[in-house]
Design an enzyme around this catalytic site. Sequence first.
Site, PDB file in Angstrom:
ATOM      1  N   GLY A 124       0.649  -1.364  -0.162  1.00 28.54           N
ATOM      2  CA  GLY A 124       0.155  -0.036  -0.066  1.00 28.54           C
ATOM      3  C   GLY A 124       1.048   1.438  -0.074  1.00 28.54           C
ATOM      4  N   THR A 147      -4.164  -2.813  -1.093  1.00 28.25           N
ATOM      5  CA  THR A 147      -4.785  -2.565   0.406  1.00 28.25           C
ATOM      6  C   THR A 147      -6.498  -3.115   0.200  1.00 28.25           C
ATOM      7  OG1 THR A 147      -5.573  -0.825   1.470  1.00 28.25           O
ATOM      8  CG2 THR A 147      -4.732   0.117  -0.581  1.00 28.25           C
ATOM      9  N   ASP A 149      -8.360  -0.643   2.058  1.00 27.83           N
ATOM     10  CA  ASP A 149      -8.410   0.797   2.283  1.00 27.83           C
ATOM     11  C   ASP A 149      -9.165   1.307   1.001  1.00 27.83           C
ATOM     12  OD1 ASP A 149      -8.173   0.333   4.496  1.00 27.83           O
ATOM     13  OD2 ASP A 149      -6.351   1.476   5.297  1.00 27.83           O
ATOM     14  N   MET A 191     -12.648  -0.948   8.982  1.00 25.37           N
ATOM     15  CA  MET A 191     -11.276  -0.174   8.533  1.00 25.37           C
ATOM     16  C   MET A 191     -11.054   0.881   7.389  1.00 25.37           C
ATOM     17  SD  MET A 191      -8.405  -2.915   8.789  1.00 25.37           S
ATOM     18  CE  MET A 191      -8.114  -4.041  10.255  1.00 25.37           C
ATOM     19  N   ARG A 193      -8.944   3.746   7.297  1.00 21.88           N
ATOM     20  CA  ARG A 193      -7.586   4.459   8.458  1.00 21.88           C
ATOM     21  C   ARG A 193      -7.862   5.948   7.939  1.00 21.88           C
ATOM     22  NH1 ARG A 193      -3.996   3.431  11.174  1.00 21.88           N
ATOM     23  NH2 ARG A 193      -2.291   4.934  11.138  1.00 21.88           N
ATOM     24  N   GLU A 244     -12.762   3.639  10.778  1.00 20.77           N
ATOM     25  CA  GLU A 244     -11.867   3.816  12.205  1.00 20.77           C
ATOM     26  C   GLU A 244     -11.526   4.970  12.083  1.00 20.77           C
ATOM     27  OE1 GLU A 244      -9.278   1.296  12.144  1.00 20.77           O
ATOM     28  OE2 GLU A 244      -8.413   1.853   9.516  1.00 20.77           O
ATOM     29  N   ARG A 286     -25.695  -1.228  20.340  1.00 20.69           N
ATOM     30  CA  ARG A 286     -24.371  -2.024  20.328  1.00 20.69           C
ATOM     31  C   ARG A 286     -23.520  -1.753  18.859  1.00 20.69           C
ATOM     32  NH1 ARG A 286     -26.431  -3.017  24.445  1.00 20.69           N
ATOM     33  NH2 ARG A 286     -28.118  -4.711  25.791  1.00 20.69           N
ATOM     34  N   ARG A 295      -9.667  -8.609   6.666  1.00 13.14           N
ATOM     35  CA  ARG A 295      -8.653  -8.976   5.705  1.00 13.14           C
ATOM     36  C   ARG A 295      -8.341 -10.267   5.432  1.00 13.14           C
ATOM     37  NH1 ARG A 295      -4.505  -4.976   8.458  1.00 13.14           N
ATOM     38  NH2 ARG A 295      -3.512  -6.640   8.871  1.00 13.14           N
TER      39      ARG A 295
END
Length: 370
Positions: A124, A147, A149, A191, A193, A244, A286, A295
Amino acid sequence: MVNGKRTIAINTGGGDAPGLNAVIRAATISALNKGWEVIGIKDGYNGLFLPEKYPEGGVIKLTREIVKDITNLGGTILGTTNKGNPFKYPMPDENGLMHEVDRSDEIMDGFRKYGVDTLIAIGGDGSLGMASRFIEKGLNVIGVPKTIDNDLDKTVITFGFDTAVSFATEALDRLHSTAQAHSRVMVVEVMGRYAGWIALNSGISGSADVILIPEIPYDIQKAANHVKRLYETGRDYAIVVVAEGAKPKDGDVAVLEKELGKAERLGGAGERVARQLEHLTGEEVRTVILGHLLRGGSPTTFDRLVSLRFGAAAIRALEEGYENVMVALDPPTVQYVPLSEAVSRMKTVPLNSDSLLTARQLGICFGDEC
Ligand code: F6P
């Protein structure tokens, strides 16, 4: 390169992504078919500069036998790491204090020892950025964009992303019925970032009510008002997807820990949103963290095919005389783009992207203008 015969090294760096093994297989077989040699470096660059960790050798000769039947496997047969950047490797001094030391010359010595002329770096933004620094030291580097992402620039898609989005969408589908049965708000952390691609694509496909992504700092009150409106108008449950890396408009990303030589570990974004929504809406909430489940497992058909195409294209790039490029999907073809350009910018979700507009038209709230 000796008499046109190349020796290629392959490594996999950063977090794993479904499709790594398919790239390794396609690149290896394509290279072997040309009579070239291929070695695999274990755990990023570790196999080359941390010999003490590998009594049986830090590299493996890649053969047809070794890459047989691995297209469908998740993970990477070479191993990977996302800590210990060799250009800033954490080492203790004589007093035990940790310092960052540049150990890249030891890696170059390793490439020379094995007669490597080209590195196929599968990674990545972090790993490819690192690989591109070996170009200055005289190595030819071909990058392959990986990646989950999907935040690498200059390629329409990275492999691993489709598998992650498919899994997240299935998880959201499953959460609708339990959320409805209990009249609850389910907050699902995925995920992502720096970029909200996984949250956005799975959130739209999995009929989320709220999607919070790093590109749009959120106002939690607006998200809570949206959830309250749903309950008031007869929809007595809600699905909230949180990347995240999502952050409140007056706050920062949720960080779990910071280690020397490693990117900050993110975590807690979903739980933070859940607690605030519970407080502001009075509804039961929840949290589900999909994390590394995104992943793992076998690559989807799409990811297998893209990975195999990328691996084969990396070898074609060499045959065609390209140096220091990244293979990139530019449908319908795979192109070569300068590696330096690909790692100079991150691909985040454009605020005018049609996916984002579609989501807004469907009534999905991003914590800003809903
Ligand atoms: O692969 C990228 C990524 O999935 C990021 O979204 C996430 O922050 C990171 O990996 C976590 O990696 P690890 O837990 O393996 O350090």
